[in-house]
Design an enzyme around this catalytic site. Sequence first.
Site, PDB file in Angstrom:
ATOM      1  N   GLY A 175       0.830  -1.199   0.000  1.00  0.00           N
ATOM      2  CA  GLY A 175       0.000   0.000   0.000  1.00  0.00           C
ATOM      3  C   GLY A 175       0.858   1.240   0.000  1.00  0.00           C
ATOM      4  N   GLY A 188       4.540   7.383   2.641  1.00  0.00           N
ATOM      5  CA  GLY A 188       5.398   6.583   1.784  1.00  0.00           C
ATOM      6  C   GLY A 188       4.720   5.270   1.456  1.00  0.00           C
ATOM      7  CG  ASP A 236      -4.155   9.926  10.884  1.00  0.00           C
ATOM      8  OD1 ASP A 236      -5.210  10.382  10.388  1.00  0.00           O
ATOM      9  OD2 ASP A 236      -3.168   9.604  10.207  1.00  0.00           O
TER      10      ASP A 236
END
Length: 870
Positions: A559, A564, A677
């Site tokens: 992924g 990154g 997050d």
Amino acid sequence: MATKFTWSMNRKAIKFPKSNSIPQKMEKLTIIFFIFIFSLWSPYLSLVTDIITSTTPLTVDQTLVSSGQVFELGFFDPGNGNWYIGIWYKQIKPKTYVWVANRDSPITSSSGKLTIGDSRNIILVNQAETAVWRSNISVPVGNTVAQLLDSGNFVLRLENDENPENYVWESFKNPTDTLLPGMKLGWDRKTGVNRFLQSWKTSNDPGDPGSGEYSFKMNIDGFPEIFLFTGMKTRYRSGPWNGKRFSGVPEMKTVSLIDFAFQDNADEVSYSFTMKNSSVYSRLVMSSSGLLQRFIWVESSHTWNQFWFAPRDQCDEYKKCGPFGVCDANASPICKCMKGFRPKNQQAWDLRDGSDGCVRSSEMDCGSDGFLLQKNMKLPESSKTYVDRGLSLSECGEICRRNCSCVAYANTDITGSGSGCVIWVVDLLDMRQYADSEGGQDLYVRGAISDLVGTSKTHSDHNDVKIISVAVGVCAVIMILLILSYLWRKKMQFSKNSTNDRRGLDERSHDFMMNEGFMVPSKRHHSGETTTDELELPLFDFTTLVIATDNFSDANKLGQGGFGCVYKGTLTGGHVVAVKRLSKTSGQGIDELKNEVRLIAKLQHRNLVRLLGCCIEVEEKLLVYEYMENKSLNTFLFDIEDSARLDWQKRFDIIFGIARGLLYLHQDSRLRIIHRDLKASNILLDKEMNPKISDFGMARIFGGDQTEAETKKVVGTHGYMSPEYAMDGIFSIKSDVFSFGVLVLEIVTGKKNKSFYYASKQLNLIGHIWNLWKEDNVLELIDESIRAEFSKDEVLRSIHIGLLCVQENAEDRPNMSKVLLMLSSDVINLPQPKYPGFVVGKRCYEKGSLSNQDESLTMNALTSTILVGR
């Protein structure tokens, strides 16, 4: 059903005078008329009694009520078209079932009845008068009745004998999923019956009361203790009873409302509890989610409060650290070896996998061995132990010292100065160490003479052993100093040479030694910071990760995000890992990487991804994680084809798992962590689709008394950020709760909050669900791939909880302990949600500078200006 009535006034039967006057005749006729009308309606009225007999059976439209109005027994249909006989609390709504008679033999129509049969047993018959369930016990001569007691016990007794000692049959001796006060869990040695709890198949509404896969059962072999099983597999054990509590349940000593009892005699081996205040309701439940839960009814809020549950953390997992390994939830890593032992599989141990356990590192000599005192221990698995409750601890130690096969010993009873003896002659399994005085008890483990230096001795140690120990210890210290001095000189020489020889590293590179692909760092990083002390993780060599990922080939790419790429890698030995390589252009840098390492290295939970190590070499910054076979949640959830693999049960399990992981971060871990997050792409799925929260680069630690914090740099992902965080930079555990609520709504609908667009009303996903909720039409938005088969009430409850979590005001949102309780129980009344936050349309999003950013990426550029008055 024929019902017998006696009309009375002041406890005297009504008598009619013999006069034939017209008024008196009219009075007679009126009374007779009312009796006739009442008798016609009587079959449709509830039978307000606590007893049934052979002539007064119980039908579907009737119930039994205990004399004190505490419990009620009757037929119930959980919503699947089947009928069961159950017991529930009379005064608590919605119904909380505590026992089910025919859990695996339901009747399929409402024309069944419960009665006393020809064999004088309780019998349940269906519409064809066929028996589907019975008490099935040998009954003494005489008429019998069945009675519901205020304790919740449903008993079969002789008609004129109310002595509890003479009950013919009891529901208390035939439990289902719930242990009530006064019930006993364990073995009846007279009958050979093992009384245990077994979960419902499902607890959702409608539920399935049938026998589920989870059970909580007493093992009477050796030193008795209770095990939690999934099928035949052991998941958790209580530890043996030590006179005060189960050695693996330290929370029992702080409970003031409950008296616990354990009996081990010629008649039984059993555990039970009673309430000090009988007006307080408590129950122990083996839930269909696999948790053993204790609930307390809180009258003021009319809710069941989850008072305790197990397994609570990774150290509660059976044999988490393998043979001779000790689990400590307050340590990092959680598995450790006792003195005189070393990891059996060092490579797996370095990767935080302690399942292979420990082996002895010292040579044993039975003639001079001693015993190492391990304090605050959950005693090892005890089914193969020798127990003598008449021995003292010193006598126990002496027996163990003389027997070379003896591995460890302890008291069976820690009350007072302690008494009794339990001896292990097998590998020590499933040990856990608690903080000082928190729980557990003393355990004495056999150790070599060289390991006894500087440790507490047992009652059986001799003076000559002590002298030898000191001598050996002095020699050992001298040898260790010489070896360390030699290694230090070699290391300095190696460090000097490696500076010139290593290609691609300049003068800032840090010293290292290679050991099977791992980097063993020196004390100082090139920046001057203490790498080893800060990171507390193995460091991987960059070359090792290049080889493992085939030079970070596209074929191994799992992924990509704003940070990154993530690659699949295979280390030497075949261990598969996931390698997260931070992009040189990523907004995340060394600070975020160190933050993630510091946090997740200290966290251990089944629903958090395990960080195995890291690599920091010049401009390369990499993190090595456990490999998740099914990648991230968003790869399934938002893909038309793959979403079909997520049936409703899997989705609900994922919601539940995420909630458990967040609860650990917010409340149960050593640190209070705010993730900041949480989103679908940061929920990883293992091969069994179990969810694990990942990516802690943006997380923050809160102090024990801290409730919120403020930042000028708002980080997170559009669509998941709470209003107070996105607008004002204020974050707290309620910020994560908001993100969790968005996730729940996305999991149910299969649609992204940000990219969803309802054209006619300019609404995002939250807004559209809110409108449908108010219109009582929210089910139209559930994911099409699960519409063929799902639990309507469970889906509605999940949406309800999701809307509670995304309420605009942070103080209105529940915390994660409340969320988990609402998810795991279908008997709690949920409050009505208030207006949600960020109910805006697509056009509003497009005005921002970040409108074109992929919602799967982490946003590090949004800045909030905080106004301060002068």
